[in-house]
Design an enzyme around this catalytic site. Structure first.
Site, PDB file in Angstrom:
ATOM      1  N   LYS A  47       0.848  -1.181   0.000  1.00 37.54           N
ATOM      2  CA  LYS A  47       0.000   0.000   0.000  1.00 37.54           C
ATOM      3  C   LYS A  47       0.885   1.233   0.000  1.00 37.54           C
ATOM      4  O   LYS A  47       1.723   1.420   0.893  1.00 37.54           O
ATOM      5  CB  LYS A  47      -0.922   0.032   1.223  1.00 37.54           C
ATOM      6  N   ASP A  97     -15.220   2.250   8.968  1.00 40.57           N
ATOM      7  CA  ASP A  97     -15.118   2.166   7.507  1.00 40.57           C
ATOM      8  C   ASP A  97     -15.682   0.850   6.979  1.00 40.57           C
ATOM      9  O   ASP A  97     -15.117   0.251   6.060  1.00 40.57           O
ATOM     10  CB  ASP A  97     -13.668   2.337   7.074  1.00 40.57           C
TER      11      ASP A  97
END
Length: 273
Positions: free
Chosen positions: A25, A117
């Site tokens: 990432k 989230d």
């Protein structure tokens, strides 16, 4: 930015062994503060021991333009990729997914954190039919009680207390935010639709939901709700109670796993019996 690849150790190269798949990432420095990157990395590492939370390799990197870290690669994509529009996913797979999601969220809550989230894009799939799923992306995760200023963009997963534009001081975040978002996600799994676009009075589908919550009448609800059983409706009603003080914890969902969620599946079972 997510990059997936394999890392092969020297001891394996001579044997022709494929390396460990990893995802990288990358967060651009132009839009990411260092302390925000380190926070996300440390929270993900802290939670990664749970079997339904993405594994971390404890490796963070920094380049001239990016911060980054390595984590477990999901080679079979995420949950959004298997939700069929207007259909959802098969009920057994939905329940298998739900059981694991609840386990991961309970673990996060036990650590005093609110995930904040919950959405299909953050549920990574390992194995067919949701046999193993894992939560990822902890950039929004915060300790319970953290004051959250009101969000500017309202999405289907946004709990209504965050949509209250009159509360300019914000609200302390709580586990109930995850319960609300989980309810929206389960609706998507069962129907292939969002229940509404925004949790605002201007959204007619959300207003119909508010009427149901306040009066108990389902007459105004859209046809998408009609395919759900009484048990599934009760489950969603408790997860998405408008008053966060009365909202059920995510663990309440486990009570409904043995109940039918879709009317067509219930009728099919009745015919078999």
């Amino acid at each position: 930015m997510i990059i997936v690849g394999h890392v092969t150790y020297e001891s394996q190269k001579s044997q022709g062994v494929m390396g460990t798949p990893m995802a990288l990432k990358l967060l651009p420095k132009t839009s990411t503060k260092q302390h925000n990157f380190l926070y996300e990395y440390c929270v993900a590492l802290f939670l990664s021991a749970h079997p339904n939370i993405i594994g971390m390799f404890g490796i963070a990197i920094e380049s001239k333009e990016h911060y980054g870290f390595l984590y477990e690669a999901a080679l079979q994509r995420d949950l959004i990729s298997i939700i069929k529009p207007k259909e959802g996913i098969p009920e057994p797979a939905a329940k298998q997914c739900t059981k694991q999601l609840v386990s991961a969220l309970e673990f996060i809550h036990h650590k005093g954190l609110v995930y904040r989230d919950v959405k299909p894009e953050n549920v990574l799939i390992f194995g067919r039919d949701c046999q193993n799923i894992k939560l990822t992306d902890f950039g929004l995760t915060r300790p319970r009680g953290t004051m959250l200023k009101l969000v500017s963009g309202i999405i289907p997963y946004t709990a209504p207390e965050l949509s209250n534009t009159q509360n300019c001081e914000g609200v302390p975040i709580d586990f109930t935010l995850d319960a609300w978002a989980l309810g929206v996600l389960l609706f998507c799994l069962m129907t292939g639709y969002f229940p509404w676009e925004k949790t605002l009075p201007s959204d007619p589908f959300f207003q119909d939901f508010v009427i149901w919550q306040e009066t108990g009448s389902t007459e105004e609800l859209s046809q998408h709700w009609k395919i759900l059983t009484t048990e599934a409706m009760d489950m969603l009603s408790k997860l998405m109670t408008l008053n966060p003080l009365e909202r059920s914890p995510v663990s309440k969902v486990l009570w409904y796993l043995d109940q039918p969620w879709r009317v067509d599946n219930w009728r099919a079972q009745e015919e078999l019996d």
